[in-house]
Design a protein around this motif. Structure first.
Motif, PDB file in Angstrom:
ATOM      1  N   ARG A 151       0.788  -1.294  -0.029  1.00 45.17           N
ATOM      2  CA  ARG A 151      -0.043  -0.018   0.202  1.00 45.17           C
ATOM      3  C   ARG A 151       1.009   1.199  -0.235  1.00 45.17           C
ATOM      4  NH1 ARG A 151      -3.063  -3.214   3.456  1.00 45.17           N
ATOM      5  NH2 ARG A 151      -2.482  -2.033   5.500  1.00 45.17           N
ATOM      6  N   LYS A 181      -2.518   6.208  -6.157  1.00 41.48           N
ATOM      7  CA  LYS A 181      -2.759   5.132  -5.119  1.00 41.48           C
ATOM      8  C   LYS A 181      -3.093   3.905  -5.967  1.00 41.48           C
ATOM      9  CE  LYS A 181      -6.229   5.172  -2.808  1.00 41.48           C
ATOM     10  NZ  LYS A 181      -7.354   5.553  -1.466  1.00 41.48           N
ATOM     11  N   LEU A 222      -4.471   0.394  -7.087  1.00 39.73           N
ATOM     12  CA  LEU A 222      -5.350  -0.496  -6.331  1.00 39.73           C
ATOM     13  C   LEU A 222      -5.155  -2.006  -6.923  1.00 39.73           C
ATOM     14  CD1 LEU A 222      -8.418   2.169  -6.874  1.00 39.73           C
ATOM     15  CD2 LEU A 222      -6.917   1.675  -4.675  1.00 39.73           C
ATOM     16  N   TYR A 275      -5.813   5.279  -8.112  1.00 35.18           N
ATOM     17  CA  TYR A 275      -6.677   6.577  -7.847  1.00 35.18           C
ATOM     18  C   TYR A 275      -5.710   7.618  -8.127  1.00 35.18           C
ATOM     19  CZ  TYR A 275      -8.877  10.332  -5.007  1.00 35.18           C
ATOM     20  OH  TYR A 275      -9.278  11.397  -4.863  1.00 35.18           O
ATOM     21  N   TYR A 334      -5.848   0.599   3.863  1.00 36.54           N
ATOM     22  CA  TYR A 334      -6.457  -0.311   3.010  1.00 36.54           C
ATOM     23  C   TYR A 334      -8.076   0.392   2.883  1.00 36.54           C
ATOM     24  CZ  TYR A 334      -8.992  -4.499   1.947  1.00 36.54           C
ATOM     25  OH  TYR A 334      -9.749  -5.414   1.229  1.00 36.54           O
ATOM     26  N   ASP A 335      -8.326  -0.046   1.395  1.00 35.40           N
ATOM     27  CA  ASP A 335      -9.791   0.360   1.108  1.00 35.40           C
ATOM     28  C   ASP A 335      -9.951  -0.613   0.017  1.00 35.40           C
ATOM     29  OD1 ASP A 335     -11.938   1.702   0.498  1.00 35.40           O
ATOM     30  OD2 ASP A 335     -11.204   3.154  -0.865  1.00 35.40           O
ATOM     31  N   PHE A 351     -11.434  -2.682  -2.862  1.00 36.05           N
ATOM     32  CA  PHE A 351     -11.882  -2.341  -4.336  1.00 36.05           C
ATOM     33  C   PHE A 351     -12.183  -3.782  -5.071  1.00 36.05           C
ATOM     34  CE2 PHE A 351     -10.076  -1.520  -8.518  1.00 36.05           C
ATOM     35  CZ  PHE A 351     -10.943  -0.596  -9.056  1.00 36.05           C
TER      36      PHE A 351
END
Length: 330
Positions: free
Chosen positions: A158, A186, A188, A202, A229-230, A232
């Motif tokens: 990340r 960013k 993903l 992103y 953390y996101d 996706f």
């Protein structure tokens, strides 16, 4: 006469089984001795009983050795038949490598040689690829493999990434976009779509998710800056794009002729919303990114598809049809 160290003999025996034998190619003890002599020279001294003990030792340590003896008193034949990959799986891997445009011609040849080592030499000869390696559509950038490796690390750790991006101009010269300014993103996910690898990321400057062809990236740098953390959904994102063109996501409704049902299921999956209209048509409802890629995809079906909504997409389709009529003087 020269003797072989017991450990070396055992390792070489395993190599001989892996390289020379399979379901259709077996070796007797005499054949195995000949293989050793071809490697170490005709003066090498080998004991048949020692080789048989070695075979038993391999079997005891879970190395697959199949023993075939037609009847008592006749010679035994030995082969290593278990492989991590079936022959048809190796064929698929080779075909995928040859078809992938982002892999250079030289890297394609190297990968094929490595894949062939995953089976015996006789079976490797059966893996001659029938797909022509067309260098005209293969990537010329040897930086792709490095970028893929770095970006996988960036996604796993990340870490924010910077890079330059570019395209070819009419003179077939590679030109960096935005004067060579860095893109700060960013990362993903990576996806292989339409024969190319793409980075989905992103883009901070535009505050939106975009995707970038990896063979068009230059000077990829992993920064020390990290991001939280996101979740996706890569599959959902790819399904909503057409020919990997970005755009705003909206619900669309399109009426298709019935014979296109399998094409739509291949594109959107079995869970996509399908409603029968009459004996000849169905309406597909799905979320999609409104873009020139979507317009091109819809026009590809000609009179077999009619956009019902949104109104903005209907208008865009009509405008594109008018432009085509003007070009062809209709």
């Amino acid at each position: 006469m020269e003797r072989i160290d017991n450990k070396d003999r055992l390792l070489m025996l395993r190599d001989i089984f892996e390289a020379e034998t399979d379901e259709e190619n077996e070796l007797s003890i005499d054949d195995i001795i000949e293989k050793f002599k071809a490697i170490y020279g005709s003066e090498i001294k080998l004991n048949k009983n020692s080789l048989k003990d070695d075979i038993d030792h391999l079997i005891e340590n879970n190395f697959d050795v199949t023993i075939n003896q037609v009847k008592e008193g006749l010679p035994k034949y030995y082969s290593h038949q278990y492989r991590l990959f079936e022959l048809y799986e190796l064929r698929m891997l080779i075909d995928a490598v040859v078809s992938a445009r982002f892999i250079t011609k030289e890297e394609t040849k190297q990968l094929i040689r490595k894949i062939k080592k995953l089976t015996s030499k006789p079976q490797a000869k059966m893996l001659q690829n029938e797909i022509l390696i067309d260098s005209s559509v293969k990537s010329e950038s040897h930086l792709v493999r490095v970028a893929i490796n770095d970006l996988h690390h960036a996604i796993a750790e990340r870490r924010i990434v910077t890079f330059q991006y570019g395209r070819y101009d009419l003179d077939k010269e590679f030109v960096l976009s935005h004067g060579g300014d860095d893109y700060r993103v960013k990362p993903l996910a990576l996806t292989w779509t339409n024969d190319f690898y793409y980075l989905i990321a992103y883009f901070f400057k535009a505050e939106e998710i975009r995707h970038y062809r990896i063979d068009r990236l230059r000077n990829v740098q992993l920064t020390e800056e990290t991001f939280p953390y996101d979740p996706f959904d890569v599959t959902k994102y790819v399904q909503s794009t057409f020919h990997m063109f970005a755009g705003s996501e909206e619900w669309i409704k399109v009426k298709f002729q019935n014979h296109l049902i399998n094409v739509m299921i291949d594109k959107f999956g079995k869970d996509v919303s399908i409603q029968k209209v009459d004996n000849d048509h169905f309406v597909l409802t799905t979320k999609a990114r409104l873009s020139s890629g979507l317009v091109s995809w819809l026009l590809n079906w000609g009179g077999q598809a009619e956009v019902l909504s949104p109104a903005s997409l209907v208008d865009t389709i009509k405008e594109e049809i008018k432009r085509m009529q003007e070009i062809y003087k209709i």
